[in-house]
Design an enzyme around this catalytic site. Structure first.
Site, short mmCIF file in Angstrom:
data_model
loop_
_atom_site.label_atom_id
_atom_site.label_comp_id
_atom_site.label_asym_id
_atom_site.label_seq_id
_atom_site.Cartn_x
_atom_site.Cartn_y
_atom_site.Cartn_z
N HIS A 137 46.73 9.60 97.94
CA HIS A 137 47.32 10.94 97.83
C HIS A 137 46.74 11.96 98.80
CE1 HIS A 137 48.38 9.33 93.83
NE2 HIS A 137 49.45 10.07 93.99
N HIS A 190 58.81 9.01 91.78
CA HIS A 190 57.40 9.17 92.19
C HIS A 190 57.32 9.32 93.70
CE1 HIS A 190 53.08 7.29 92.16
NE2 HIS A 190 53.06 8.58 92.42
N HIS A 202 51.14 12.97 90.18
CA HIS A 202 49.66 12.93 90.22
C HIS A 202 49.02 14.22 90.72
CE1 HIS A 202 50.63 8.48 90.32
NE2 HIS A 202 49.93 8.64 89.23
FE FE Z 1 51.39 9.73 93.19
#
Ligand code: FE
Length: 134
Positions: free
Chosen positions: A22, A56, A123
């Site tokens: 990320h 996602h 996230h």
């Molecule tokens: Fe992610």
């Protein structure tokens, strides 16, 4: 005080971008010279690819610059990644997906710190920093 309950360093997570998919990678393209255009290539998932599906994906990458004589950072720019496979036929039914990479440019006569931020839709927020020296 609510500020004591919210730690921005924890909300904007960080790690080594080569190990954590990320974290936005910051690559300075070409030479850094005082007062001349600095080109920043920003990318999520260069080493370990991040998923890119309707459910996602990476939503945006932003860059800020904090010159060493300033109290507050300047926002350099932000790129939104808005196509993630959704179409009239439902999620992941098109073949159109944005890649989470962008190039932003700016000039400065004062050295400082580049701050890159990114957002994954599930996230949360991620960060990275890089020093600019002449
Ligand atoms: Fe992610």
């Amino acid at each position: 005080m609510i500020e004591e309950l919210v730690n921005l360093n924890e909300l904007y997570q960080s790690a080594d971008w080569k190990k954590e998919k990320h974290v936005p990678m910051i690559e300075i393209v070409g030479e850094i010279k005082k007062g001349l255009t600095i080109s920043l290539r920003l990318q999520v998932g260069k080493e370990i690819e991040h998923p890119n599906t309707t459910e996602h994906h990476i939503e945006w990458i932003q860059a800020l610059f904090l010159p060493e004589d300033e109290k507050f950072p300047f926002i350099i720019g932000r790129t939104e990644f808005n196509a993630h496979g959704a179409s009239i036929n439902g999620p992941n039914s098109s073949t159109v997906y944005c890649d989470p990479t962008t190039t932003l440019t700016f000039k400065t006569e004062i050295p400082g710190i580049i701050i890159a931020l990114s957002s994954c839709n599930i996230h949360g927020l991620w960060r990275n920093t890089q020093e600019i020296k002449f």
